[in-house]
Write a protein that holds these residues in place. Structure first.
Motif, PDB file in Angstrom:
ATOM      1  N   THR A 289      -5.520  81.787 -75.932  1.00  0.00           N
ATOM      2  CA  THR A 289      -6.206  82.812 -75.157  1.00  0.00           C
ATOM      3  C   THR A 289      -7.706  82.817 -75.422  1.00  0.00           C
ATOM      4  O   THR A 289      -8.506  83.054 -74.505  1.00  0.00           O
ATOM      5  N   ASN A 290      -8.097  82.515 -76.644  1.00  0.00           N
ATOM      6  CA  ASN A 290      -9.530  82.481 -76.945  1.00  0.00           C
ATOM      7  C   ASN A 290     -10.218  81.300 -76.274  1.00  0.00           C
ATOM      8  O   ASN A 290     -11.291  81.452 -75.686  1.00  0.00           O
ATOM      9  N   ILE A 291      -9.620  80.108 -76.353  1.00  0.00           N
ATOM     10  CA  ILE A 291     -10.265  78.939 -75.750  1.00  0.00           C
ATOM     11  C   ILE A 291     -10.336  79.081 -74.235  1.00  0.00           C
ATOM     12  O   ILE A 291     -11.389  78.876 -73.619  1.00  0.00           O
ATOM     13  N   VAL A 292      -9.214  79.456 -73.607  1.00  0.00           N
ATOM     14  CA  VAL A 292      -9.204  79.597 -72.144  1.00  0.00           C
ATOM     15  C   VAL A 292     -10.104  80.743 -71.716  1.00  0.00           C
ATOM     16  O   VAL A 292     -10.871  80.630 -70.753  1.00  0.00           O
ATOM     17  N   GLY A 293     -10.015  81.866 -72.428  1.00  0.00           N
ATOM     18  CA  GLY A 293     -10.852  83.000 -72.069  1.00  0.00           C
ATOM     19  C   GLY A 293     -12.330  82.718 -72.217  1.00  0.00           C
ATOM     20  O   GLY A 293     -13.133  83.050 -71.338  1.00  0.00           O
ATOM     21  N   ASP A 294     -12.711  82.085 -73.328  1.00  0.00           N
ATOM     22  CA  ASP A 294     -14.130  81.780 -73.548  1.00  0.00           C
ATOM     23  C   ASP A 294     -14.639  80.733 -72.564  1.00  0.00           C
ATOM     24  O   ASP A 294     -15.805  80.770 -72.155  1.00  0.00           O
ATOM     25  N   PHE A 295     -13.766  79.787 -72.176  1.00  0.00           N
ATOM     26  CA  PHE A 295     -14.196  78.768 -71.211  1.00  0.00           C
ATOM     27  C   PHE A 295     -14.439  79.393 -69.843  1.00  0.00           C
ATOM     28  O   PHE A 295     -15.445  79.112 -69.182  1.00  0.00           O
ATOM     29  N   SER A 296     -13.512  80.259 -69.396  1.00  0.00           N
ATOM     30  CA  SER A 296     -13.672  80.881 -68.081  1.00  0.00           C
ATOM     31  C   SER A 296     -14.756  81.959 -68.092  1.00  0.00           C
ATOM     32  O   SER A 296     -15.312  82.287 -67.045  1.00  0.00           O
ATOM     33  N   GLY A 297     -15.045  82.507 -69.283  1.00  0.00           N
ATOM     34  CA  GLY A 297     -16.040  83.566 -69.385  1.00  0.00           C
ATOM     35  C   GLY A 297     -17.328  83.136 -70.047  1.00  0.00           C
ATOM     36  O   GLY A 297     -17.979  83.937 -70.736  1.00  0.00           O
ATOM     37  N   MET A 298     -17.723  81.864 -69.867  1.00  0.00           N
ATOM     38  CA  MET A 298     -18.957  81.372 -70.478  1.00  0.00           C
ATOM     39  C   MET A 298     -20.168  82.197 -70.044  1.00  0.00           C
ATOM     40  O   MET A 298     -20.259  82.600 -68.885  1.00  0.00           O
ATOM     41  N   PRO A 299     -21.106  82.439 -70.957  1.00  0.00           N
ATOM     42  CA  PRO A 299     -22.341  83.134 -70.577  1.00  0.00           C
ATOM     43  C   PRO A 299     -23.094  82.358 -69.497  1.00  0.00           C
ATOM     44  O   PRO A 299     -22.995  81.122 -69.419  1.00  0.00           O
ATOM     45  N   PRO A 300     -23.864  83.057 -68.647  1.00  0.00           N
ATOM     46  CA  PRO A 300     -24.575  82.383 -67.541  1.00  0.00           C
ATOM     47  C   PRO A 300     -25.461  81.228 -67.995  1.00  0.00           C
ATOM     48  O   PRO A 300     -25.508  80.187 -67.337  1.00  0.00           O
ATOM     49  N   ILE A 301     -26.171  81.392 -69.115  1.00  0.00           N
ATOM     50  CA  ILE A 301     -27.071  80.318 -69.549  1.00  0.00           C
ATOM     51  C   ILE A 301     -26.287  79.068 -69.920  1.00  0.00           C
ATOM     52  O   ILE A 301     -26.732  77.936 -69.688  1.00  0.00           O
ATOM     53  N   MET A 302     -25.082  79.239 -70.463  1.00  0.00           N
ATOM     54  CA  MET A 302     -24.248  78.094 -70.815  1.00  0.00           C
ATOM     55  C   MET A 302     -23.737  77.393 -69.562  1.00  0.00           C
ATOM     56  O   MET A 302     -23.648  76.162 -69.522  1.00  0.00           O
ATOM     57  N   LYS A 303     -23.409  78.159 -68.520  1.00  0.00           N
ATOM     58  CA  LYS A 303     -22.957  77.554 -67.268  1.00  0.00           C
ATOM     59  C   LYS A 303     -24.063  76.693 -66.650  1.00  0.00           C
ATOM     60  O   LYS A 303     -23.805  75.595 -66.146  1.00  0.00           O
ATOM     61  N   SER A 429     -29.236  81.537 -77.971  1.00  0.00           N
ATOM     62  CA  SER A 429     -28.874  82.444 -76.881  1.00  0.00           C
ATOM     63  C   SER A 429     -27.437  82.937 -76.940  1.00  0.00           C
ATOM     64  O   SER A 429     -27.064  83.786 -76.135  1.00  0.00           O
ATOM     65  N   LEU A 430     -26.618  82.414 -77.840  1.00  0.00           N
ATOM     66  CA  LEU A 430     -25.207  82.773 -77.905  1.00  0.00           C
ATOM     67  C   LEU A 430     -24.928  83.668 -79.099  1.00  0.00           C
ATOM     68  O   LEU A 430     -25.653  83.625 -80.096  1.00  0.00           O
ATOM     69  N   PRO A 431     -23.860  84.475 -79.043  1.00  0.00           N
ATOM     70  CA  PRO A 431     -23.499  85.305 -80.194  1.00  0.00           C
ATOM     71  C   PRO A 431     -23.095  84.443 -81.383  1.00  0.00           C
ATOM     72  O   PRO A 431     -22.329  83.491 -81.244  1.00  0.00           O
ATOM     73  N   GLN A 432     -23.607  84.783 -82.553  1.00  0.00           N
ATOM     74  CA  GLN A 432     -23.363  83.990 -83.759  1.00  0.00           C
ATOM     75  C   GLN A 432     -21.877  83.865 -84.058  1.00  0.00           C
ATOM     76  O   GLN A 432     -21.405  82.816 -84.496  1.00  0.00           O
ATOM     77  N   ARG A 433     -21.120  84.916 -83.801  1.00  0.00           N
ATOM     78  CA  ARG A 433     -19.713  84.923 -84.176  1.00  0.00           C
ATOM     79  C   ARG A 433     -18.862  83.970 -83.343  1.00  0.00           C
ATOM     80  O   ARG A 433     -17.705  83.718 -83.678  1.00  0.00           O
ATOM     81  N   LYS A 434     -19.412  83.478 -82.217  1.00  0.00           N
ATOM     82  CA  LYS A 434     -18.655  82.540 -81.382  1.00  0.00           C
ATOM     83  C   LYS A 434     -19.384  81.220 -81.204  1.00  0.00           C
ATOM     84  O   LYS A 434     -19.097  80.463 -80.279  1.00  0.00           O
ATOM     85  N   LEU A 435     -20.306  80.917 -82.089  1.00  0.00           N
ATOM     86  CA  LEU A 435     -21.115  79.717 -81.931  1.00  0.00           C
ATOM     87  C   LEU A 435     -20.264  78.454 -82.021  1.00  0.00           C
ATOM     88  O   LEU A 435     -20.479  77.483 -81.288  1.00  0.00           O
ATOM     89  N   GLY A 436     -19.276  78.439 -82.920  1.00  0.00           N
ATOM     90  CA  GLY A 436     -18.444  77.256 -83.075  1.00  0.00           C
ATOM     91  C   GLY A 436     -17.627  76.941 -81.841  1.00  0.00           C
ATOM     92  O   GLY A 436     -17.615  75.803 -81.355  1.00  0.00           O
ATOM     93  N   ILE A 437     -16.940  77.938 -81.288  1.00  0.00           N
ATOM     94  CA  ILE A 437     -16.100  77.696 -80.117  1.00  0.00           C
ATOM     95  C   ILE A 437     -16.944  77.318 -78.902  1.00  0.00           C
ATOM     96  O   ILE A 437     -16.590  76.429 -78.130  1.00  0.00           O
ATOM     97  N   TYR A 438     -18.107  77.969 -78.740  1.00  0.00           N
ATOM     98  CA  TYR A 438     -18.940  77.622 -77.588  1.00  0.00           C
ATOM     99  C   TYR A 438     -19.528  76.213 -77.720  1.00  0.00           C
ATOM    100  O   TYR A 438     -19.643  75.486 -76.722  1.00  0.00           O
ATOM    101  N   MET A 439     -19.893  75.806 -78.921  1.00  0.00           N
ATOM    102  CA  MET A 439     -20.375  74.440 -79.111  1.00  0.00           C
ATOM    103  C   MET A 439     -19.256  73.442 -78.807  1.00  0.00           C
ATOM    104  O   MET A 439     -19.486  72.375 -78.230  1.00  0.00           O
ATOM    105  N   GLY A 440     -18.020  73.777 -79.207  1.00  0.00           N
ATOM    106  CA  GLY A 440     -16.897  72.904 -78.900  1.00  0.00           C
ATOM    107  C   GLY A 440     -16.611  72.821 -77.412  1.00  0.00           C
ATOM    108  O   GLY A 440     -16.368  71.738 -76.867  1.00  0.00           O
TER     109      GLY A 440
END
Length: 497
Positions: A289-303, A429-440
């Motif tokens: 749920t975290n990987i799918v949710g974070d992928f579909s809910g990427m911040p605008p700058i990441m998109k 630009s990303l929240p520190q607590r999710k930096l690892g998953i967003y980089m992945g």
């Protein structure tokens, strides 16, 4: 109370990123020698591409998973360090075992192990820089990391040649793995492990409480609110798209590797459905749920950055695949892989690739940070990509080996920015607590264009330019130019730090 991270001096920046030097030696040895090892063990040229799919596919699967878990890890050895140390140990073992593989199947299995291990080591390093540095030092941190990447690539690529010059045997009578490759892998494994161990022993990670204070709010090590997965309808649409793509491949008898893309599209749809079902049942804080949710809910700058990455890595993969036939045919005058001229061209391409990595290391170490400080990260990256596009176009007019190094100068400038600027922007630009998953997850937009190019570009060339590989450089220039234009969609004032 909100506090600020301490400023790191040059020694601190060095220690944080030095492990990447060894990781890149491992990648360089893999990229330069795996086809040679496979063919030495009896594999045909036609099947090499299938074996190489392991590399991007492994990164696609491993990096988001490691990012997810490294965000949630804390123990006596830290947060990211346990992952890149374990990855380095496994990668070193794979490098030692690879040239001693008893057969093709063992070599293929070791390639999967090597690539998975290198990805396990690499992904946390991207987040590690963001963890350890203030936002105003992100550009400096990722620039120095890029310098180590370039230096490691040069060392790893050149080691077999250097050993040959020192008298180590470069061929094996009766077939088999040459001693230059054997000892290059041994030395590479030792260098990889030593450099990562240096970072592990010379750095101290901030605790979850310290990171929460730096970010300005209280958040526990495992308290990472998940983004709800997207709608069920979206999952069904992705599955249908994958099936349609597979059907088109079957009906039109396209390259069989395209089935993999159809399968990945459908698999993502299935993952969305499964994640939605888990979320609805109250299981909201798990890997899927975290990987799918974070992928579909990427911040605008990441998109927006993802679109730039997609175009950028499409161009790069075209370059890595087709530079040798282009240089051999148009500069050395031979399209015959068995000819001496073609192989001279292939040797010169090795020098060209070492040159652009060397340029990237110099640019990252000395130029990238002051230029980005003066003009901004977004404009710096857009300009570097535009220089890369112009460099690809120069292949249409350059006809001497020495002049090709001018093209590599421009490509090296682009490569330095590609390896630093997007990650510096994300980390700021990303929240520190999710930096690892967003980089992945960001790595998805590095891998997917490689899979597309590996399957679609060959079909295009076969049907439209079967004897004119120079046109691949036009495609590379076009998509790199699109990357530069798309970068301008990222607002400079939205980039913090």
């Amino acid at each position: 109370m909100t506090t600020e991270k301490p400023r790191q001096g040059f020694a601190g920046l060095w220690n944080i990123s030095f492990g990447f030097f060894g990781i890149q030696i491992g990648f360089a040895l893999q990229n330069a020698n795996m086809s040679r090892i496979f063919q030495s063990l009896g594999e045909s040229l036609d099947n090499l591409a299938v074996l190489w799919i392991a590399a991007p596919l492994t990164g696609l699967l491993v990096q988001p998973i490691i990012g997810h878990y490294s965000d949630r890890t804390w123990g006596r050895f830290g947060r990211r360090r346990p992952y890149f140390f374990a990855g380095a140990v496994l990668a070193a073992l794979a490098l030692i075992g690879m040239p001693n593989a008893p057969g093709l199947l063992a070599a293929a299995m070791l390639l999967w192990m090597l690539d998975a291990s290198l990805n396990i080591a690499m992904e946390p390093f991207r987040a590690f820089v963001g963890d350890m540095l203030r936002k105003d030092q992100h550009t400096a941190g990722y620039a120095l990391q890029t310098a180590f990447i370039g230096a490691g690539a040069v060392v790893g690529s050149a080691t077999p040649y250097i050993l040959d010059r020192f008298g180590v045997r470069n061929f094996q009578p009766g077939g088999g793995i040459p001693e230059t490759v054997l000892w290059s892998f041994y030395l590479g494994g030792a260098a990889l492990l030593a450099s990562v161990l240096w970072t592990v022993l010379t750095t101290r990670e901030y605790s979850p409480a310290e990171l929460a204070a730096f970010e300005g709010h209280e958040l526990g090590a495992h308290d990472v609110p998940p983004v709800p997965p997207a709608s069920t309808i979206g999952g069904v649409v992705w599955i249908a798209a994958g099936l349609v793509l597979a059907s088109i491949v079957a009906v039109l008898r396209l390259e069989k590797e395209l089935y993999l893309l159809g399968g990945l599209v459908a698999f993502y749809g299935i993952a969305r459905l499964a994640a939605g079902a888990l979320y609805a049942r109250g299981s909201r804080d798990n890997l899927l749920t975290n990987i799918v949710g974070d992928f579909s809910g990427m911040p605008p700058i990441m998109k927006r950055l993802a679109l730039t990455q997609f175009f950028t890595w499409s161009a790069l993969f075209i370059m890595w695949i087709y530079t040798t036939p282009v240089v051999a045919q148009y500069v050395y005058g031979s399209a015959d892989p068995a000819s001496e001229a073609y192989n001279q061209g292939g040797n010169w391409v090795g020098i060209m690739f070492a040159a652009y990595n060397f340029v990237a290391a110099i640019v990252a170490a000395f130029l990238l940070q002051p230029v980005a400080r003066r003009f901004g990260k977004v404009r710096t990256h857009a300009a570097a990509l535009a220089i890369g596009a112009a460099s690809f176009l120069s292949f249409f007019v350059i006809r001497t080996p020495a002049m090709l190094l001018l093209a590599e100068l421009g490509i090296g400038i682009a490569w330095a920015s590609i390896l630093a600027m997007p990650y510096a922007i994300l980390a700021s630009s990303l929240p520190q607590r999710k930096l690892g998953i967003y980089m992945g997850l960001f790595n998805v937009f590095v891998v997917v264009p490689q899979l597309l190019v590996a399957t679609i570009m060959g079909t295009i060339m076969k049907h439209f330019f079967p004897t004119e590989p120079i046109w691949t450089m036009a495609f590379a220039a076009a998509v790199m130019a699109l990357a530069a234009v798309s970068m301008l969609r990222v607002r400079e004032d939205a980039v913090e730090g």
